[in-house]
Design an enzyme around this catalytic site. Structure first.
Site, PDB file in Angstrom:
ATOM      1  N   GLU A  25      49.229  16.096  18.676  1.00  0.00           N
ATOM      2  CA  GLU A  25      48.678  17.435  18.842  1.00  0.00           C
ATOM      3  C   GLU A  25      49.850  18.404  19.016  1.00  0.00           C
ATOM      4  O   GLU A  25      50.864  18.065  19.597  1.00  0.00           O
ATOM      5  CB  GLU A  25      47.742  17.487  20.047  1.00  0.00           C
ATOM      6  CG  GLU A  25      46.471  16.718  19.766  1.00  0.00           C
ATOM      7  CD  GLU A  25      45.523  16.664  20.949  1.00  0.00           C
ATOM      8  OE1 GLU A  25      45.556  17.571  21.787  1.00  0.00           O
ATOM      9  OE2 GLU A  25      44.752  15.694  21.021  1.00  0.00           O
ATOM     10  N   LEU A  48      61.570  10.013  26.814  1.00  0.00           N
ATOM     11  CA  LEU A  48      62.121   9.632  28.122  1.00  0.00           C
ATOM     12  C   LEU A  48      62.100  10.832  29.063  1.00  0.00           C
ATOM     13  O   LEU A  48      62.948  10.938  29.949  1.00  0.00           O
ATOM     14  CB  LEU A  48      63.550   9.102  27.974  1.00  0.00           C
ATOM     15  CG  LEU A  48      63.702   7.677  27.443  1.00  0.00           C
ATOM     16  CD1 LEU A  48      65.187   7.266  27.440  1.00  0.00           C
ATOM     17  CD2 LEU A  48      62.903   6.662  28.277  1.00  0.00           C
ATOM     18  N   CYS A  75      44.510  10.495  23.573  1.00  0.00           N
ATOM     19  CA  CYS A  75      44.912   9.253  22.899  1.00  0.00           C
ATOM     20  C   CYS A  75      45.555   8.227  23.821  1.00  0.00           C
ATOM     21  O   CYS A  75      44.976   7.177  24.072  1.00  0.00           O
ATOM     22  CB  CYS A  75      45.858   9.569  21.745  1.00  0.00           C
ATOM     23  SG  CYS A  75      45.023  10.428  20.417  1.00  0.00           S
ATOM     24  N   ARG A  86      41.930  16.995  27.945  1.00  0.00           N
ATOM     25  CA  ARG A  86      41.385  15.657  28.178  1.00  0.00           C
ATOM     26  C   ARG A  86      42.421  14.835  28.949  1.00  0.00           C
ATOM     27  O   ARG A  86      43.567  14.758  28.555  1.00  0.00           O
ATOM     28  CB  ARG A  86      41.047  14.973  26.845  1.00  0.00           C
ATOM     29  CG  ARG A  86      39.803  15.548  26.186  1.00  0.00           C
ATOM     30  CD  ARG A  86      39.554  14.910  24.837  1.00  0.00           C
ATOM     31  NE  ARG A  86      40.610  15.259  23.895  1.00  0.00           N
ATOM     32  CZ  ARG A  86      40.733  14.732  22.687  1.00  0.00           C
ATOM     33  NH1 ARG A  86      39.892  13.809  22.267  1.00  0.00           N
ATOM     34  NH2 ARG A  86      41.706  15.119  21.889  1.00  0.00           N
TER      35      ARG A  86
HETATM   36  C1  UDX Z   1      50.051  10.665  20.829  1.00  0.00           C
HETATM   37  C2  UDX Z   1      51.030   9.968  19.879  1.00  0.00           C
HETATM   38  O1  UDX Z   1      52.337  10.559  20.028  1.00  0.00           O
HETATM   39  C3  UDX Z   1      50.558  10.094  18.453  1.00  0.00           C
HETATM   40  O2  UDX Z   1      51.432   9.407  17.578  1.00  0.00           O
HETATM   41  C4  UDX Z   1      49.158   9.523  18.361  1.00  0.00           C
HETATM   42  O3  UDX Z   1      48.674   9.674  17.045  1.00  0.00           O
HETATM   43  C5  UDX Z   1      48.231  10.199  19.350  1.00  0.00           C
HETATM   44  O4  UDX Z   1      48.756  10.107  20.663  1.00  0.00           O
HETATM   45  P1  UDX Z   1      49.574  13.190  21.527  1.00  0.00           P
HETATM   46  O5  UDX Z   1      48.491  12.664  22.417  1.00  0.00           O
HETATM   47  O6  UDX Z   1      49.299  14.374  20.694  1.00  0.00           O
HETATM   48  O7  UDX Z   1      50.050  12.055  20.513  1.00  0.00           O
HETATM   49  O8  UDX Z   1      50.791  13.557  22.472  1.00  0.00           O
HETATM   50  P2  UDX Z   1      52.292  13.102  22.728  1.00  0.00           P
HETATM   51  O9  UDX Z   1      53.220  14.133  22.205  1.00  0.00           O
HETATM   52  O10 UDX Z   1      52.524  11.724  22.303  1.00  0.00           O
HETATM   53  O11 UDX Z   1      52.335  13.196  24.319  1.00  0.00           O
HETATM   54  C6  UDX Z   1      51.451  12.396  25.095  1.00  0.00           C
HETATM   55  C7  UDX Z   1      51.618  12.674  26.546  1.00  0.00           C
HETATM   56  O12 UDX Z   1      52.834  12.123  27.018  1.00  0.00           O
HETATM   57  C8  UDX Z   1      51.642  14.135  26.966  1.00  0.00           C
HETATM   58  O13 UDX Z   1      50.863  14.297  28.129  1.00  0.00           O
HETATM   59  C9  UDX Z   1      53.096  14.403  27.244  1.00  0.00           C
HETATM   60  O14 UDX Z   1      53.273  15.434  28.187  1.00  0.00           O
HETATM   61  C10 UDX Z   1      53.558  13.066  27.775  1.00  0.00           C
HETATM   62  N1  UDX Z   1      54.988  12.820  27.596  1.00  0.00           N
HETATM   63  C11 UDX Z   1      55.518  12.726  26.341  1.00  0.00           C
HETATM   64  C12 UDX Z   1      55.782  12.622  28.695  1.00  0.00           C
HETATM   65  O15 UDX Z   1      55.323  12.689  29.846  1.00  0.00           O
HETATM   66  N2  UDX Z   1      57.114  12.373  28.508  1.00  0.00           N
HETATM   67  C13 UDX Z   1      57.678  12.284  27.278  1.00  0.00           C
HETATM   68  O16 UDX Z   1      58.889  12.045  27.193  1.00  0.00           O
HETATM   69  C14 UDX Z   1      56.863  12.470  26.163  1.00  0.00           C
END
Ligand code: UDX
Length: 437
Positions: free
Chosen positions: A150, A250, A260, A329
């Site tokens: 997203e 990280l 997701c 969500r």
């Molecule tokens: C994720 C996957 O990246 C994607 O490939 C899949 O298709 C769907 O799920 P998304 O849910 O859009 O995508 O978000 P993403 O950018 O992966 O971040 C997920 C969560 O992890 C967020 O709440 C973000 O804040 C958190 N996050 C991400 C961290 O806390 N630290 C990080 O270093 C990276």
């Protein structure tokens, strides 16, 4: 080529608009009348950068239409299944109701030569079961998982890192159909992997499990850092420079949320339990627990600082589960705001895009329309989502607008030195405190 996309949520709406932008006659099908009405006008039902332009271009050109009538999928060369697979109520498993309903309602409209391509994230074993249902119609089925994030959904759909085709043994026509759909993407040299159904299903959930594990790993290091006085952001920089580890994903802080990662790791464990492999994926329970503990820590830090300054008013900056999204969500930021409010604190929250979505989940949460209003009269400021808008705050100016002199950075996103110089004490997850200068 004619394309149908069943399900017009985050995944389906973007996929349909992307297919139309590649020049295909595309119909998006959804059971939600209100959502379809908005999409017909070229308006996405959620915030996603780049999507309004793509939708409008397709709708205006007449290559993209939306309907609630699944019979309009008849005659398509490829029908993508992009409906949601949420967490089942009262269980960790995935709820396949929407996938099953989509395929069932599609069956009367399928014919030989059509390819049904599943995109939804499903428990391993689902594709084979659906392929058996589809087979009598003469159509065939492939599983073609989607990895879009997203906030970058358009880019990720049109410029994916890789394409994965899960096909039945010897189904060359399924491969040819998907190659035709993705011809312009493949021409750029994008990697394409042809695998069996189970592998394709596992690729998706294991990718998400790995990403969640990476985040919880660094958050476990953050927990330790808090005890021993280390700085987890420097630790991440240092280990991230090892090319085998890499710095991405990280970022320590409030952890992962969204539609997701949390539900996918739970569904993956639930499926492993069913397969007699509960122990194999037992570590994902820890990943989930570490992730949830960061929210507890954030709430505790806010409570501690409110006690210390003798106040009860907290400004919460950010409610979306991540920046550039209005999705709340399983949002860590919204969870923290709600828990503080339930604990009797006077919360005033602001998010650049997620006010409407947050109010649908927590209708009593006071959400204002600017940072200035949120911090007005606050005792403590808590950052829950690392929007650029918050990184761009000038702390010197903010100090004139609020009595608060403590900021708790739940995403390690703020320039602690600049905030400290402006008179704020900065507390963060996994880092030593930075006292006001
Ligand atoms: C994720 C996957 O990246 C994607 O490939 C899949 O298709 C769907 O799920 P998304 O849910 O859009 O995508 O978000 P993403 O950018 O992966 O971040 C997920 C969560 O992890 C967020 O709440 C973000 O804040 C958190 N996050 C991400 C961290 O806390 N630290 C990080 O270093 C990276």
């Amino acid at each position: 080529m004619k394309i149908a996309v069943i399900g017009c949520g985050y995944l389906g709406a973007v996929h349909a608009a992307a297919m139309a932008s590649l020049g295909y006659e595309t119909v998006g099908v959804d059971v939600d009348e209100a959502k379809v009405d908005r999409l017909r006008r070229g308006e996405p039902p959620f915030y996603e950068p780049g999507l309004p332009e793509l939708l409008r271009a397709g709708v205006d050109a007449g290559t993209l239409r939306f309907t609630t009538d699944i019979s309009e999928a008849a005659g398509s060369d490829v029908v993508f299944i992009a409906v949601g697979t949420p967490q089942k109520a009262g269980s960790d498993a995935a709820d396949l109701t929407y996938v099953d309903a989509a395929v069932e309602s599609l069956l009367p409209h399928l014919a030989a030569g059509t390819l049904v391509a599943g995109k939804s994230t499903v428990p391993v074993g689902t594709a084979q079961r659906l392929a058996d249902l589809v087979a009598p119609t003469g159509a065939s089925l492939a599983w073609n998982p989607e990895f879009l994030r997203e906030g970058f959904a358009v880019e990720d759909t049109l410029r994916p890192d890789r394409l994965v085709y899960g096909v039945a043994d010897g189904d060359d026509s399924a491969i040819a159909s998907l190659d035709a759909v993705y011809a312009s993407i493949l021409e750029r040299g994008t990697d394409r992997l042809v695998v069996n159904f189970a592998t394709a299903e596992l690729v998706k959930v294991s990718a998400n499990a790995f990403l969640a594990t990476k985040i919880s790993f660094i958050n476990a290091m953050a927990e330790l850092s808090e005890t021993v006085g280390a700085d987890v952001t420097q630790l991440a920089d240092a280990i991230g420079l090892d090319a085998r580890i890499g710095r991405r994903f990280l970022n320590a802080g409030l952890g992962f949320g969204g539609g997701c990662l949390p539900k996918d790791i739970r569904a993956f464990q639930a499926r492993a339990d069913e397969l007699g492999h509960g122990e194999t994926l037992g570590f994902l329970r820890e990943v989930d627990q570490i992730n949830l503990r960061r929210r507890d820590r954030m709430v505790a830090l806010v409570e501690q600082e409110l006690e210390r300054v003798g106040g009860d008013r907290v400004a919460v900056l950010g409610l979306a589960f991540k920046p550039n999204s209005d999705d709340v969500r399983d949002s860590p930021a919204l969870d923290v705001a709600r828990r503080l409010q339930e604990g009797g604190r006077v919360v005033r929250a602001f998010d650049p895009e997620a006010k409407g979505t947050a109010l649908r989940i927590v209708p009593t949460l006071p959400i204002v329309d600017s940072v200035e209003e949120a911090v007005d009269g606050a005792d403590v400021i808590a950052l829950g989502t690392e929007w650029q808008h918050f990184r761009d705050i000038d702390p010197v100016r903010l100090a004139e607008l609020t009595p608060a002199r403590v900021v708790i950075d739940g995403r390690n996103a703020l320039d602690a030195a600049a905030w400290s110089a402006a008179g704020f004490t900065v507390l963060a997850l996994g880092r030593p405190d930075t006292p006001a200068a």
